[in-house]
Write a protein that holds these residues in place. Structure first.
Motif, PDB file in Angstrom:
ATOM      1  N   VAL A   3      45.060 -25.629  32.711  1.00 22.26           N
ATOM      2  CA  VAL A   3      44.299 -26.994  32.824  1.00 22.26           C
ATOM      3  C   VAL A   3      45.538 -27.883  33.152  1.00 22.26           C
ATOM      4  CG1 VAL A   3      43.325 -28.762  31.598  1.00 22.26           C
ATOM      5  CG2 VAL A   3      42.754 -26.426  30.972  1.00 22.26           C
ATOM      6  N   ILE A   4      45.238 -28.271  34.507  1.00 19.04           N
ATOM      7  CA  ILE A   4      46.295 -29.171  35.219  1.00 19.04           C
ATOM      8  C   ILE A   4      46.014 -30.773  34.840  1.00 19.04           C
ATOM      9  CG2 ILE A   4      47.459 -29.764  37.113  1.00 19.04           C
ATOM     10  CD1 ILE A   4      46.860 -26.935  38.271  1.00 19.04           C
ATOM     11  N   MET A   5      47.048 -31.539  34.345  1.00 14.28           N
ATOM     12  CA  MET A   5      46.511 -32.599  33.877  1.00 14.28           C
ATOM     13  C   MET A   5      47.648 -33.774  34.146  1.00 14.28           C
ATOM     14  SD  MET A   5      46.140 -32.291  29.818  1.00 14.28           S
ATOM     15  CE  MET A   5      47.021 -30.719  29.234  1.00 14.28           C
ATOM     16  N   GLY A   6      47.477 -35.045  34.025  1.00 12.04           N
ATOM     17  CA  GLY A   6      48.809 -35.790  34.140  1.00 12.04           C
ATOM     18  C   GLY A   6      48.804 -36.354  35.484  1.00 12.04           C
ATOM     19  N   GLY A   7      49.761 -35.987  36.103  1.00 13.59           N
ATOM     20  CA  GLY A   7      50.093 -36.523  37.437  1.00 13.59           C
ATOM     21  C   GLY A   7      50.707 -37.813  37.603  1.00 13.59           C
ATOM     22  N   ILE A   8      50.834 -38.425  38.606  1.00 13.88           N
ATOM     23  CA  ILE A   8      51.534 -39.733  39.093  1.00 13.88           C
ATOM     24  C   ILE A   8      50.710 -40.830  39.300  1.00 13.88           C
ATOM     25  CG2 ILE A   8      53.667 -38.261  39.550  1.00 13.88           C
ATOM     26  CD1 ILE A   8      53.193 -38.600  42.514  1.00 13.88           C
ATOM     27  N   SER A   9      49.662 -40.722  39.467  1.00 14.76           N
ATOM     28  CA  SER A   9      48.473 -41.743  39.783  1.00 14.76           C
ATOM     29  C   SER A   9      48.466 -42.810  38.763  1.00 14.76           C
ATOM     30  CB  SER A   9      47.387 -41.254  40.254  1.00 14.76           C
ATOM     31  OG  SER A   9      46.395 -40.972  39.212  1.00 14.76           O
ATOM     32  N   SER A  10      47.735 -44.014  39.006  1.00 12.74           N
ATOM     33  CA  SER A  10      47.433 -44.979  38.012  1.00 12.74           C
ATOM     34  C   SER A  10      46.515 -44.662  37.171  1.00 12.74           C
ATOM     35  CB  SER A  10      46.928 -46.195  38.777  1.00 12.74           C
ATOM     36  OG  SER A  10      45.815 -45.892  39.230  1.00 12.74           O
ATOM     37  N   ILE A  47      49.000 -27.492  31.485  1.00 10.74           N
ATOM     38  CA  ILE A  47      49.904 -27.893  32.512  1.00 10.74           C
ATOM     39  C   ILE A  47      50.187 -29.300  32.851  1.00 10.74           C
ATOM     40  CG2 ILE A  47      50.857 -27.286  34.829  1.00 10.74           C
ATOM     41  CD1 ILE A  47      49.716 -24.625  34.726  1.00 10.74           C
ATOM     42  N   VAL A  48      50.946 -29.882  32.124  1.00  9.28           N
ATOM     43  CA  VAL A  48      51.132 -31.417  32.411  1.00  9.28           C
ATOM     44  C   VAL A  48      52.091 -31.877  33.480  1.00  9.28           C
ATOM     45  CG1 VAL A  48      51.806 -33.626  31.170  1.00  9.28           C
ATOM     46  CG2 VAL A  48      50.770 -31.851  29.974  1.00  9.28           C
ATOM     47  N   ILE A  49      51.476 -32.398  34.638  1.00  3.40           N
ATOM     48  CA  ILE A  49      52.437 -32.895  35.653  1.00  3.40           C
ATOM     49  C   ILE A  49      52.871 -34.158  35.536  1.00  3.40           C
ATOM     50  CG2 ILE A  49      52.312 -33.075  38.080  1.00  3.40           C
ATOM     51  CD1 ILE A  49      51.726 -30.412  37.291  1.00  3.40           C
ATOM     52  N   ASP A  50      54.180 -34.301  35.622  1.00  4.04           N
ATOM     53  CA  ASP A  50      54.943 -35.413  35.384  1.00  4.04           C
ATOM     54  C   ASP A  50      55.580 -36.428  36.725  1.00  4.04           C
ATOM     55  OD1 ASP A  50      54.467 -36.088  32.762  1.00  4.04           O
ATOM     56  OD2 ASP A  50      56.138 -34.364  32.399  1.00  4.04           O
ATOM     57  N   ILE A  96      54.112 -26.810  41.662  1.00  3.83           N
ATOM     58  CA  ILE A  96      54.485 -25.339  42.030  1.00  3.83           C
ATOM     59  C   ILE A  96      55.313 -24.831  41.117  1.00  3.83           C
ATOM     60  CG2 ILE A  96      55.595 -23.889  43.855  1.00  3.83           C
ATOM     61  CD1 ILE A  96      54.710 -26.333  45.813  1.00  3.83           C
ATOM     62  N   GLU A  97      56.222 -25.241  40.774  1.00  4.64           N
ATOM     63  CA  GLU A  97      57.080 -24.745  39.450  1.00  4.64           C
ATOM     64  C   GLU A  97      56.528 -24.292  38.276  1.00  4.64           C
ATOM     65  OE1 GLU A  97      61.176 -25.299  36.688  1.00  4.64           O
ATOM     66  OE2 GLU A  97      60.617 -26.869  38.394  1.00  4.64           O
ATOM     67  N   GLN A  98      55.548 -24.934  37.743  1.00  8.12           N
ATOM     68  CA  GLN A  98      54.966 -24.789  36.633  1.00  8.12           C
ATOM     69  C   GLN A  98      53.748 -23.933  36.770  1.00  8.12           C
ATOM     70  OE1 GLN A  98      54.217 -27.495  33.229  1.00  8.12           O
ATOM     71  NE2 GLN A  98      54.891 -29.109  34.301  1.00  8.12           N
ATOM     72  N   VAL A  99      53.103 -23.891  37.833  1.00 10.22           N
ATOM     73  CA  VAL A  99      51.994 -22.911  38.115  1.00 10.22           C
ATOM     74  C   VAL A  99      52.373 -21.477  38.304  1.00 10.22           C
ATOM     75  CG1 VAL A  99      50.151 -22.355  39.955  1.00 10.22           C
ATOM     76  CG2 VAL A  99      50.253 -24.556  39.048  1.00 10.22           C
ATOM     77  N   GLN A 100      53.478 -21.407  39.030  1.00 12.67           N
ATOM     78  CA  GLN A 100      53.889 -20.128  39.442  1.00 12.67           C
ATOM     79  C   GLN A 100      54.755 -19.670  38.110  1.00 12.67           C
ATOM     80  OE1 GLN A 100      57.007 -21.158  42.578  1.00 12.67           O
ATOM     81  NE2 GLN A 100      55.704 -19.985  44.007  1.00 12.67           N
ATOM     82  N   LYS A 101      55.221 -20.459  37.092  1.00 11.62           N
ATOM     83  CA  LYS A 101      55.667 -19.751  35.769  1.00 11.62           C
ATOM     84  C   LYS A 101      54.515 -19.404  35.101  1.00 11.62           C
ATOM     85  CE  LYS A 101      58.759 -21.286  32.103  1.00 11.62           C
ATOM     86  NZ  LYS A 101      59.673 -22.298  31.496  1.00 11.62           N
ATOM     87  N   ALA A 102      53.421 -20.104  34.984  1.00  7.19           N
ATOM     88  CA  ALA A 102      52.497 -19.762  34.161  1.00  7.19           C
ATOM     89  C   ALA A 102      51.630 -18.501  34.317  1.00  7.19           C
ATOM     90  CB  ALA A 102      51.488 -20.934  33.988  1.00  7.19           C
TER      91      ALA A 102
END
Length: 312
Positions: A5-12, A38-41, A47-53
């Motif tokens: 579950v990819i969440m977070g990100g850099i948008s408003s 998977i929290v994206i900051d 790419i790093e987190q997805v590949q690692k998971a």
């Protein structure tokens, strides 16, 4: 199946994305899926987190730029990892409100059309005066009503345009269309029960109305048959014209029985207060069943697009 579950990100819309991700994780069936948050900051995280998971599917809970605009979808395609929702093209088109409106207008869909300014260098209050107040000022690629303002006069205009420009290089100024606010959730090309929206504390459906408890009254609305058909046709035409897949939400203003499409959301919110889960519930689907359907449909769609092996 291992689902990230990819969440977070850099948008408003980061905070809304985190809420969406939290709600999705809560409702995913643990008997069917191994769930990996998977929290994206920052951009480099994905790419790093997805590949690692080592996930089998990316369930996108992202909103806004670098999430809903095709960027993440393209990166996942490069990695060969299937993901939920629309593809790169539809994501990019729907994120760009001005471009999507031009396409919808060419397809005969009613949509508010106004001005598109490329920064403060285009600032011209006389053009807005000709358009007629009140107007809505918004970032061209924003979402969740962040940076969107209802402007009543020239005195309010500059501040609203500057705020929108701080979030996006392009600013939209559109006539404010009054009418009944509707939202049409579409899953697998099927329009779910249409919700009518009434903001309880604000004039229009702004950020607070969308995400605060009690901010809006949202309920299934029964429209006259002819009007219902017009609304569904406008929503489905928009969905197809913009190449959406799996699911989306089409926001509409109904004025004098004419549906005006405001925008198409390819990754609509899935928080506790969000509209898509409410519409699905009205169709007899639990949140968990909705997620199951999105996952199954997304895997099928990616298989069709990529010719890849079906995951089980």
């Amino acid at each position: 199946m291992k689902i990230g579950v990819i969440m977070g990100g850099i948008s408003s819309e980061r905070e809304v994305s985190l809420q969406t991700g939290k709600e999705i994780i809560h409702h995913l069936d643990r008997n069917r899926y191994e769930v990996i948050p998977i929290v994206i900051d920052e951009r480099a995280d994905l790419i790093e987190q997805v590949q690692k998971a080592g996930i089998d599917l990316a369930l996108l809970a992202l909103h806004g730029q670098y999430g809903e605009d095709g960027t993440v979808q393209g990166a996942l395609e490069t990695l060969g990892i299937p993901y939920t929702g629309s593809g790169v093209l539809a994501s990019s088109l729907c994120m760009n409100k001005q471009l999507s409106k031009m396409l919808l207008k060419s397809a005969g869909v009613h949509t508010p059309v106004g001005l598109c300014w490329h920064g403060m260098k285009d600032y011209d209050p006389q053009m807005v005066k000709q358009l007629g107040y009140p107007v809505i000022v918004k970032p061209n690629t924003g979402g969740s009503s962040i940076g969107v303002q209802l402007v009543q006069n020239e005195q309010e205009l500059r501040v609203a345009v500057q705020e929108a420009n701080s979030m996006d290089q392009e600013i939209l100024i559109e006539p404010y269309i009054t009418g009944m606010e509707l939202t049409c959730s579409i899953v697998d090309g099927e329009v779910l029960p249409i919700l009518g929206i009434r903001s309880t504390h604000s004039v229009w459906f702004d950020y607070k109305a969308k995400y605060e408890d009690g901010g809006a009254e949202e309920k299934v609305i029964q429209l006259p048959p002819v009007t219902h058909q017009r609304v569904c046709e406008a929503a489905l035409t928009s969905y197809r014209m913009l190449q959406c897949k799996v699911y989306a939400r089409v926001d509409i203003i109904l004025r004098e029985d004419v549906p005006y499409v405001l925008e198409v959301n390819t990754l609509p919110g899935m928080t506790a207060n969000s509209l898509l889960p409410k519409s699905a519930a009205a169709a007899g689907m639990t949140f968990t069943q909705l997620l199951d359907r999105i996952i199954a449909s997304s895997l099928h769609e990616r298989k069709q697009e990529w010719g890849m092996v079906q995951y089980v």
